[in-house]
Motif scaffolding. Structure first.
Motif, PDB file in Angstrom:
ATOM      1  N   ARG A 162      59.061  42.255  76.597  1.00  0.00           N
ATOM      2  CA  ARG A 162      58.282  41.013  76.566  1.00  0.00           C
ATOM      3  C   ARG A 162      58.822  40.036  77.607  1.00  0.00           C
ATOM      4  NH1 ARG A 162      55.223  40.451  71.682  1.00  0.00           N
ATOM      5  NH2 ARG A 162      54.439  42.554  71.346  1.00  0.00           N
ATOM      6  N   PHE A 163      57.926  39.612  78.519  1.00  0.00           N
ATOM      7  CA  PHE A 163      58.308  38.755  79.637  1.00  0.00           C
ATOM      8  C   PHE A 163      57.249  37.654  79.806  1.00  0.00           C
ATOM      9  CE2 PHE A 163      60.070  42.919  80.137  1.00  0.00           C
ATOM     10  CZ  PHE A 163      61.368  42.683  80.558  1.00  0.00           C
ATOM     11  N   PRO A 164      57.339  36.569  79.024  1.00  0.00           N
ATOM     12  CA  PRO A 164      56.299  35.529  79.062  1.00  0.00           C
ATOM     13  C   PRO A 164      56.034  34.969  80.458  1.00  0.00           C
ATOM     14  CG  PRO A 164      57.796  35.160  77.235  1.00  0.00           C
ATOM     15  CD  PRO A 164      58.394  36.249  78.070  1.00  0.00           C
ATOM     16  N   MET A 165      54.758  34.911  80.815  1.00  0.00           N
ATOM     17  CA  MET A 165      54.281  34.372  82.095  1.00  0.00           C
ATOM     18  C   MET A 165      55.064  34.931  83.271  1.00  0.00           C
ATOM     19  SD  MET A 165      53.074  30.427  81.558  1.00  0.00           S
ATOM     20  CE  MET A 165      52.584  30.298  83.271  1.00  0.00           C
ATOM     21  N   ALA A 166      55.088  36.247  83.382  1.00  0.00           N
ATOM     22  CA  ALA A 166      55.876  36.879  84.440  1.00  0.00           C
ATOM     23  C   ALA A 166      55.072  37.954  85.165  1.00  0.00           C
ATOM     24  CB  ALA A 166      57.140  37.506  83.845  1.00  0.00           C
ATOM     25  N   VAL A 167      55.468  38.193  86.388  1.00  0.00           N
ATOM     26  CA  VAL A 167      55.012  39.362  87.140  1.00  0.00           C
ATOM     27  C   VAL A 167      56.126  40.385  86.978  1.00  0.00           C
ATOM     28  CG1 VAL A 167      54.379  40.262  89.404  1.00  0.00           C
ATOM     29  CG2 VAL A 167      53.732  37.927  88.770  1.00  0.00           C
ATOM     30  N   VAL A 168      55.765  41.603  86.593  1.00  0.00           N
ATOM     31  CA  VAL A 168      56.782  42.614  86.255  1.00  0.00           C
ATOM     32  C   VAL A 168      56.604  43.863  87.110  1.00  0.00           C
ATOM     33  CG1 VAL A 168      56.942  41.725  83.897  1.00  0.00           C
ATOM     34  CG2 VAL A 168      55.416  43.645  84.373  1.00  0.00           C
ATOM     35  N   TRP A 169      57.678  44.653  87.175  1.00  0.00           N
ATOM     36  CA  TRP A 169      57.688  45.860  87.996  1.00  0.00           C
ATOM     37  C   TRP A 169      58.520  46.937  87.308  1.00  0.00           C
ATOM     38  CZ3 TRP A 169      61.402  48.830  90.460  1.00  0.00           C
ATOM     39  CH2 TRP A 169      60.969  49.658  91.499  1.00  0.00           C
ATOM     40  N   GLY A 170      58.087  48.181  87.455  1.00  0.00           N
ATOM     41  CA  GLY A 170      58.840  49.329  86.959  1.00  0.00           C
ATOM     42  C   GLY A 170      58.692  50.491  87.921  1.00  0.00           C
ATOM     43  N   THR A 171      59.507  51.516  87.716  1.00  0.00           N
ATOM     44  CA  THR A 171      59.470  52.672  88.619  1.00  0.00           C
ATOM     45  C   THR A 171      58.221  53.507  88.406  1.00  0.00           C
ATOM     46  OG1 THR A 171      60.735  54.014  87.066  1.00  0.00           O
ATOM     47  CG2 THR A 171      61.981  52.839  88.749  1.00  0.00           C
ATOM     48  N   LEU A 172      57.802  54.155  89.453  1.00  0.00           N
ATOM     49  CA  LEU A 172      56.667  55.080  89.421  1.00  0.00           C
ATOM     50  C   LEU A 172      57.182  56.395  90.006  1.00  0.00           C
ATOM     51  CD1 LEU A 172      53.621  55.387  88.825  1.00  0.00           C
ATOM     52  CD2 LEU A 172      53.192  54.666  91.180  1.00  0.00           C
ATOM     53  N   GLN A 173      57.799  57.189  89.144  1.00  0.00           N
ATOM     54  CA  GLN A 173      58.427  58.426  89.603  1.00  0.00           C
ATOM     55  C   GLN A 173      57.377  59.521  89.807  1.00  0.00           C
ATOM     56  OE1 GLN A 173      61.181  58.142  90.738  1.00  0.00           O
ATOM     57  NE2 GLN A 173      62.499  56.855  89.492  1.00  0.00           N
ATOM     58  N   PRO A 174      57.566  60.407  90.782  1.00  0.00           N
ATOM     59  CA  PRO A 174      58.725  60.559  91.661  1.00  0.00           C
ATOM     60  C   PRO A 174      58.672  59.691  92.919  1.00  0.00           C
ATOM     61  CG  PRO A 174      57.220  62.360  92.045  1.00  0.00           C
ATOM     62  CD  PRO A 174      56.610  61.512  90.949  1.00  0.00           C
ATOM     63  N   CYS A 175      57.623  58.874  93.044  1.00  0.00           N
ATOM     64  CA  CYS A 175      57.495  58.064  94.266  1.00  0.00           C
ATOM     65  C   CYS A 175      58.686  57.142  94.485  1.00  0.00           C
ATOM     66  CB  CYS A 175      56.210  57.242  94.209  1.00  0.00           C
ATOM     67  SG  CYS A 175      54.718  58.248  94.093  1.00  0.00           S
ATOM     68  N   THR A 176      59.164  56.486  93.411  1.00  0.00           N
ATOM     69  CA  THR A 176      60.277  55.545  93.546  1.00  0.00           C
ATOM     70  C   THR A 176      61.551  56.256  93.978  1.00  0.00           C
ATOM     71  OG1 THR A 176      59.264  54.220  91.791  1.00  0.00           O
ATOM     72  CG2 THR A 176      61.516  53.671  92.381  1.00  0.00           C
ATOM     73  N   CYS A 177      61.707  57.497  93.563  1.00  0.00           N
ATOM     74  CA  CYS A 177      62.896  58.278  93.956  1.00  0.00           C
ATOM     75  C   CYS A 177      62.925  58.476  95.470  1.00  0.00           C
ATOM     76  CB  CYS A 177      62.887  59.625  93.238  1.00  0.00           C
ATOM     77  SG  CYS A 177      64.327  60.637  93.608  1.00  0.00           S
ATOM     78  N   CYS A 178      61.759  58.669  96.059  1.00  0.00           N
ATOM     79  CA  CYS A 178      61.679  58.874  97.510  1.00  0.00           C
ATOM     80  C   CYS A 178      61.752  57.556  98.271  1.00  0.00           C
ATOM     81  CB  CYS A 178      60.381  59.589  97.857  1.00  0.00           C
ATOM     82  SG  CYS A 178      60.241  61.213  97.097  1.00  0.00           S
ATOM     83  N   CYS A 179      61.150  56.513  97.688  1.00  0.00           N
ATOM     84  CA  CYS A 179      61.107  55.198  98.343  1.00  0.00           C
ATOM     85  C   CYS A 179      61.240  54.132  97.257  1.00  0.00           C
ATOM     86  CB  CYS A 179      59.795  55.058  99.102  1.00  0.00           C
ATOM     87  SG  CYS A 179      59.675  53.520 100.018  1.00  0.00           S
TER      88      CYS A 179
ATOM     89  N   VAL B 155      51.413  42.175  84.819  1.00  0.00           N
ATOM     90  CA  VAL B 155      51.487  40.731  84.644  1.00  0.00           C
ATOM     91  C   VAL B 155      51.536  40.473  83.145  1.00  0.00           C
ATOM     92  CG1 VAL B 155      50.390  38.531  85.153  1.00  0.00           C
ATOM     93  CG2 VAL B 155      50.050  40.445  86.699  1.00  0.00           C
ATOM     94  N   ALA B 156      52.464  39.629  82.714  1.00  0.00           N
ATOM     95  CA  ALA B 156      52.605  39.350  81.284  1.00  0.00           C
ATOM     96  C   ALA B 156      51.962  38.019  80.924  1.00  0.00           C
ATOM     97  CB  ALA B 156      54.077  39.350  80.897  1.00  0.00           C
ATOM     98  N   ASP B 157      51.317  37.988  79.764  1.00  0.00           N
ATOM     99  CA  ASP B 157      50.685  36.754  79.285  1.00  0.00           C
ATOM    100  C   ASP B 157      51.739  35.781  78.758  1.00  0.00           C
ATOM    101  OD1 ASP B 157      51.304  37.569  76.623  1.00  0.00           O
ATOM    102  OD2 ASP B 157      49.359  38.559  76.398  1.00  0.00           O
ATOM    103  N   SER B 158      51.309  34.648  78.221  1.00  0.00           N
ATOM    104  CA  SER B 158      52.260  33.620  77.797  1.00  0.00           C
ATOM    105  C   SER B 158      53.086  34.043  76.585  1.00  0.00           C
ATOM    106  CB  SER B 158      51.537  32.308  77.498  1.00  0.00           C
ATOM    107  OG  SER B 158      50.657  32.469  76.397  1.00  0.00           O
TER     108      SER B 158
END
Length: 195
Positions: free
Chosen positions: A44-61, A69-72
């Motif tokens: 839970r990340f109120p009013m935030a832009v968030v990011w996570g890995t997208l494997q295997p793409c993140t492993c290469c780059c 995007v998180a709501d309030s």
């Protein structure tokens, strides 16, 4: 009135916000809006832009990943595929990096943020997902634009998250860069061994 929520939005207005029919309010004097605390354990990340890995793409780059995007209230909304916007079910699992926005920096504060995110969700539930031309980054940028947070474009939300954001923990950083470093080291060893 008892028919209004804590933010002063009547039920019929909330329904219109969910369908995207309500126009965003203009900037109003900043009101003291208390957002819930960030809760990494519950994602839970109120009013935030968030990011996570997208494997295997993140492993290469390591800069390649999935945005949301998180709501309030902190629930993450992410464009996960054709006609699909997840809510509180981040497609790639745990958020690893985020940038939290202040209610006073957004048109209409927390209520305006939620309305803008709702409009972006409605719009993207009607779209085909295209990994290059119309993806999770576009959805995040659209929500930011509707909330009056500039005109971020394709990479704008990513730049905001990586330029001003923070890791949820030191291990999150290792989780992103560790596999890439191992992969690069393995490639370097193979190249050097075959010379």
């Amino acid at each position: 009135s008892s028919l209004q929520d804590p933010h002063g939005v009547a039920p019929h207005e909330r329904a219109r916000m969910r369908t995207g029919a309500m126009a965003l309010p203009s900037y109003a004097p900043a009101q003291a809006t208390m957002l819930p605390e960030v809760d990494t354990g519950r994602n839970r990340f109120p009013m935030a832009v968030v990011w996570g890995t997208l494997q295997p793409c993140t492993c290469c780059c390591p800069c390649v990943g999935h945005m949301g995007v998180a709501d309030s209230q902190g629930k993450v909304h992410d464009f996960a595929g054709p006609y699909c916007v997840n809510v509180d079910r981040f497609m790639v699992g745990n958020v690893l990096r985020y940038v939290q926005l202040a209610p006073e920096d957004v048109e209409g504060g927390a209520v305006g943020w939620d309305a803008a995110l709702g409009r972006a969700d409605v719009e993207y539930r009607g779209k085909i997902h295209n990994i290059v031309c119309d993806n999770c980054h576009h959805h995040a940028a659209r929500a930011l634009r509707l909330a009056g947070y500039g005109n971020p474009g394709l990479l704008g939300a990513w730049c905001l998250c990586f330029g001003q954001g923070k890791w949820v923990s030191a291990m999150a950083c290792v989780q992103v860069f560790g596999p890439a470093l191992v992969l690069y080291a393995a490639i370097a060893i193979i190249v050097l061994a075959t010379r």
